[in-house]
Design a protein around this motif. Structure first.
Motif, short mmCIF file in Angstrom:
data_model
loop_
_atom_site.label_atom_id
_atom_site.label_comp_id
_atom_site.label_asym_id
_atom_site.label_seq_id
_atom_site.Cartn_x
_atom_site.Cartn_y
_atom_site.Cartn_z
N VAL A 118 3.69 -139.52 1.63
CA VAL A 118 2.68 -139.90 2.62
C VAL A 118 2.05 -138.65 3.25
CG1 VAL A 118 2.30 -141.09 4.81
CG2 VAL A 118 3.75 -142.13 3.07
N ASN A 121 -0.19 -137.02 0.37
CA ASN A 121 -1.26 -137.85 -0.19
C ASN A 121 -2.18 -138.45 0.86
OD1 ASN A 121 0.24 -137.31 -2.46
ND2 ASN A 121 0.48 -139.43 -3.09
N VAL A 122 -1.71 -138.57 2.09
CA VAL A 122 -2.51 -139.21 3.15
C VAL A 122 -2.86 -138.22 4.26
CG1 VAL A 122 -2.52 -140.99 4.95
CG2 VAL A 122 -1.61 -141.52 2.68
N THR A 123 -1.82 -137.65 4.88
CA THR A 123 -2.07 -136.79 6.04
C THR A 123 -2.86 -135.54 5.66
OG1 THR A 123 -0.02 -137.56 7.07
CG2 THR A 123 -0.99 -135.53 7.94
N THR A 126 -6.60 -136.08 4.95
CA THR A 126 -7.26 -136.49 6.19
C THR A 126 -7.52 -135.27 7.08
OG1 THR A 126 -6.14 -138.64 6.10
CG2 THR A 126 -7.12 -138.00 8.20
N THR A 171 -0.75 -145.00 -0.96
CA THR A 171 -1.43 -143.79 -0.49
C THR A 171 -2.76 -143.58 -1.21
OG1 THR A 171 -0.30 -142.31 -2.07
CG2 THR A 171 0.76 -142.67 0.08
N TYR A 174 -5.26 -145.80 0.28
CA TYR A 174 -5.79 -145.17 1.48
C TYR A 174 -6.92 -144.21 1.13
CZ TYR A 174 -6.23 -142.00 5.43
OH TYR A 174 -6.75 -141.23 6.44
N ALA A 175 -6.72 -143.39 0.10
CA ALA A 175 -7.76 -142.42 -0.28
C ALA A 175 -9.06 -143.12 -0.64
CB ALA A 175 -7.27 -141.57 -1.45
#
Length: 287
Positions: A118, A121-123, A126, A171, A174-175
């Motif tokens: 996470v 791949n996410v934080t 971002t 994830t 999310y992208a």
């Protein structure tokens, strides 16, 4: 929009591309292609030896500036350091490519590895996108590419042949959503957003779950096959010129993405509507 004429090396002023996950696979290919087109590059990855080798080759072959930035983007300190570089006035392209998979049965995978998936791949994308955009907007040029995966659209398809992927697929979902919504927020401004959604790609990605990087001085390729990384990057760079926000390199029928948007609109029709008929008997029983 042409990636060079309007905001690349030929647009006037310095043009630097930051590529995360540059030590292998898709990121390695982006770095080489962009340097060949005249971009200065900032290469971000965990493996110092590989970065040094790649940077040296790009300088020698293309005469560009190639910075090595050894960093683990799942580490808050490293992420902050890279974000500061991404906010630099010379940065006109950010490729958020770094990622790990953490594949495995959800209840068996180490929670620390899932947290790392996470974070990376996410934080990380971002934070880096947030660092890049204000300067790009002020300078009136720039682009951000977020590398996702077709597994973002895999929904409840069971494993085998697909991997056990609950967190990874989430994830990448999310992208996709992050990029699409942000692109709509930015509208027709000077900064372009793209989410790249390749299927299985011939890289070393499946050789590790991501807790530790693949060892060895040179990039490798797993035995599972897939689309060559150069083809994936060709699709992405072409899509930047043609304005595709969602780029699926192997999708022949682009209309499929339009149908997806139409299906989403159908689902959203439930917003603000009265209770659906299939739920009303239970609601009546509670009265």
């Amino acid at each position: 929009m042409d990636t060079h004429e309007e905001w690349g090396p030929d647009a006037g002023g310095p043009a630097t591309a930051v590529v995360t996950g540059a030590s292998s696979g898709i990121g390695h290919e982006y770095a080489g292609r962009l340097a060949a087109a005249g971009w200065d590059v900032v290469l971000v990855a965990r493996r110092a030896e590989r970065l040094a080798s790649l940077a040296r080759r790009l300088r020698e072959e293309h005469g560009v500036r190639a910075e090595e930035c050894v960093a683990d983007l799942a580490d808050a300190g490293d992420l902050a350091r890279v974000a500061a570089r991404v906010a630099g006035e010379d940065v006109a392209l950010l490729v958020n490519n770094a990622g790990i998979n953490g594949y495995g049965l959800f209840t068996d995978v180490d929670p620390a590895l899932l947290t790392k998936v996470v974070a990376l791949n996410v934080t990380a994308p971002t934070v880096l996108t947030r660092a890049a955009l204000p300067g790009m907007q002020a300078r009136g040029r720039g682009a951000v590419v977020n590398v996702a995966s077709l597994l973002a659209f895999s929904g409840d398809l069971p494993p085998d042949p697909l991997p056990q992927r609950a967190v990874y697929a989430a994830t990448k979902g999310y992208a996709v959503t992050f990029t699409r919504v942000l692109a709509a927020e930015l509208g027709d401004g000077p900064v372009r957003l793209q989410v790249l959604c390749p299927g299985l790609t011939a890289t070393e990605f499946h050789l590790t779950t991501g807790r530790e990087p693949v060892s060895g001085a040179a990039p490798q390729v797993h035995r599972d096959g897939g689309m060559p990384a150069p083809d994936v990057v060709t699709a992405s760079l072409t899509a930047l010129r043609t304005g595709e926000t969602v780029c699926v390199p192997g999708l022949e029928e682009a209309r499929a993405l339009e149908r997806l948007a139409e299906a989403e609109a159908g689902v959203r029709s439930g917003a603000g509507a009265p209770l659906a008929s299939r739920y009303r008997p239970a609601a009546d029983a509670l009265r």
